[in-house]
Scaffold this active site. Structure first.
Site, short mmCIF file in Angstrom:
data_model
loop_
_atom_site.label_atom_id
_atom_site.label_comp_id
_atom_site.label_asym_id
_atom_site.label_seq_id
_atom_site.Cartn_x
_atom_site.Cartn_y
_atom_site.Cartn_z
N LEU A 6 -0.83 -1.84 -2.76
CA LEU A 6 -0.08 -2.79 -3.59
C LEU A 6 -0.92 -3.12 -4.81
O LEU A 6 -2.13 -3.34 -4.69
CB LEU A 6 0.21 -4.08 -2.82
CG LEU A 6 1.18 -3.98 -1.66
CD1 LEU A 6 1.22 -5.30 -0.91
CD2 LEU A 6 2.56 -3.61 -2.14
N THR A 8 -1.02 -5.78 -6.35
CA THR A 8 -1.50 -7.15 -6.28
C THR A 8 -2.56 -7.36 -5.19
O THR A 8 -3.06 -8.46 -5.03
CB THR A 8 -0.32 -8.11 -6.00
OG1 THR A 8 0.32 -7.70 -4.80
CG2 THR A 8 0.67 -8.11 -7.15
N CYS A 9 -2.91 -6.31 -4.46
CA CYS A 9 -3.86 -6.40 -3.35
C CYS A 9 -5.29 -6.25 -3.88
O CYS A 9 -5.63 -5.23 -4.49
CB CYS A 9 -3.54 -5.33 -2.32
SG CYS A 9 -4.76 -5.17 -1.00
N ASP A 10 -6.14 -7.25 -3.63
CA ASP A 10 -7.52 -7.21 -4.10
C ASP A 10 -8.30 -6.04 -3.51
O ASP A 10 -9.09 -5.40 -4.21
CB ASP A 10 -8.25 -8.52 -3.77
CG ASP A 10 -7.76 -9.68 -4.62
OD1 ASP A 10 -7.18 -9.44 -5.70
OD2 ASP A 10 -7.96 -10.84 -4.19
N ARG A 13 -7.36 -2.91 -5.28
CA ARG A 13 -7.97 -2.89 -6.62
C ARG A 13 -9.43 -2.46 -6.54
O ARG A 13 -9.90 -1.68 -7.37
CB ARG A 13 -7.89 -4.27 -7.27
CG ARG A 13 -6.51 -4.63 -7.73
CD ARG A 13 -6.56 -5.96 -8.45
NE ARG A 13 -5.25 -6.56 -8.52
CZ ARG A 13 -5.02 -7.83 -8.71
NH1 ARG A 13 -6.03 -8.68 -8.84
NH2 ARG A 13 -3.81 -8.30 -8.77
#
Length: 104
Positions: A6, A8-10, A13
């Site tokens: 995702l 938005t997933c740290d 990233r």
């Protein structure tokens, strides 16, 4: 190398930053190909489901009892992330084992 996760997933990233040559696939927007999902489930079993996610907590008992592959098709955010495919091998998560295998 393909990284399924995702945007938005740290954790996704961090993995993507460490693997700049990886192709990123957002599972919410694009999903995971069925063949990859089946292979991942065969390799990781129940570990493929993120049972600590808000999506999981929002499911009722009947949904939680469903076949994990069907559940992941309907709710791709339930997949533990990232799922990384490299040269036919699959890695789940971005822990020390995955980092050592992929970063050398």
């Amino acid at each position: 190398m393909i990284l399924y996760g995702l945007k938005t997933c740290d954790t996704c990233r961090k993995a993507l930053k460490s693997l700049p040559n990886a192709t990123f696939v957002d599972v919410r927007a694009e999903g995971v190909p069925e063949a990859v999902l089946k292979s991942a489930h065969a390799r990781f079993g129940a570990a493929l489901l993120n049972t600590r996610s808000t999506t999981w907590r929002g499911l009722d008992d009947a949904d939680r009892a469903r076949n994990p592959l069907e559940l992941l098709k309907d709710h791709p955010t339930l997949m533990k992330r990232p799922l990384i495919e490299e040269a036919g091998e699959l890695y789940l998560g971005w822990g020390p084992d995955s980092q050592a295998a992929l970063l050398g």
